[in-house]
Enzyme design. Structure first.
Site, short mmCIF file in Angstrom:
data_model
loop_
_atom_site.label_atom_id
_atom_site.label_comp_id
_atom_site.label_asym_id
_atom_site.label_seq_id
_atom_site.Cartn_x
_atom_site.Cartn_y
_atom_site.Cartn_z
CB ALA A 61 60.03 -22.05 9.74
N GLY A 106 54.57 -21.15 10.45
CA GLY A 106 54.70 -19.76 10.05
C GLY A 106 53.68 -19.35 9.01
CD GLU A 109 53.68 -18.55 14.06
OE1 GLU A 109 53.91 -18.26 15.25
OE2 GLU A 109 54.53 -19.05 13.30
CD GLU A 129 54.66 -23.65 14.98
OE1 GLU A 129 54.64 -22.67 14.21
OE2 GLU A 129 53.62 -24.20 15.40
#
Length: 255
Positions: A61, A106, A109, A129
């Site tokens: 992110a 991300g 993911e 994270e």
């Protein structure tokens, strides 16, 4: 544009384009959702490749953007964040992630939303994270655990460590490791092969597996049974069986 959709040979390539690290900011998340929905709608897209370029898949992110958000802002945004990734996961066509360089947070993911992951031998994947005082928020706690099992998922999520391509292959996080220069070529070849297959049967197979994993065995069998019987109404089924009887296996040309 932070991401584009290019179509060739029945394969739609969703290409991330936000140098230098393809950080997945809000604009990119929203764009991914748009492109996933477009790939779903388009009849000329029969399989999908997700690619970040030669050097990096997506390094996570946009932390500076997230740092400026408070709890109230993230309560609103977190739903849209997950929806953008879910749109990719629910493309009813075969999807392969071509993973080069970093696929972190991300980025990892996003790769988890694919049906198949081909990684460069220099790839590094992870869910870091926890090092920010957070947990994965775009499906990582759910899709990673379903893919590699809860203990391996907790190892990556609890520690935030990166894994190299060989370890990712061993734990089942990626499905194939190839030289970095061949990642996109092999991903496109895999997708192109499936793009020539029976589109409705491939959709049936994907939805049966994915939906079945979310429920009990009896419900999963009912999902499979419904799709299996329904395929007997398709022209592809007629072509496939006729070709098998008249020409032998593997020679059918589907519409």
């Amino acid at each position: 544009m932070t991401a584009t959709l290019e179509v060739a040979e029945g394969v739609g390539t969703i290409r991330l384009d936000r140098p230098p690290m393809n950080a997945l900011d809000i604009a990119t998340q929203d764009r991914l959702k748009e492109l996933a929905e477009e790939a779903t709608r388009r009849d000329d897209v029969r399989a999908v490749v997700i690619h970040g370029g030669e050097k990096v898949f997506a390094a996570g992110a946009d932390i500076k953007e997230m740092q400026a958000m408070d709890h109230a802002a993230m309560v609103v945004r977190s739903g849209a964040l997950q929806e953008s990734f879910t749109a990719v996961a629910r493309i009813p066509k075969p999807v392969v992630a071509a993973v080069t360089g970093y696929a972190l947070g991300g980025g990892c993911e996003l790769a988890l939303c694919a049906d198949f992951r081909i990684a460069a031998d220099n790839a590094k994947l992870g869910q870091p994270e926890i090092l920010l005082g957070l947990i994965p928020g775009a499906g990582g706690t759910q899709r990673l655990a379903r893919l590699v099992g809860p203990s391996k998922a907790k190892d990556l999520i609890f520690t935030g460590r990166h894994v190299k391509a060989d370890e990712a292959l061993t734990m089942g996080l990626v499905d194939r490791v190839v030289p970095a220069a061949e990642v996109y070529e092999q991903a496109h070849a895999w997708a192109a092969r499936l793009a020539r297959g029976p589109a409705i049967a491939l959709r049936a197979a994907k939805e049966s597996v994915d939906a079945g994993l979310e429920t009990d065995i009896d419900t999963g069998l009912a999902i499979e049974r419904t799709w299996f019987a329904g395929l007997f109404a398709t022209e592809d089924r007629e072509r496939g069986m006729r070709s098998f009887v008249e020409e032998g296996p593997g020679k059918a040309k589907f519409v």
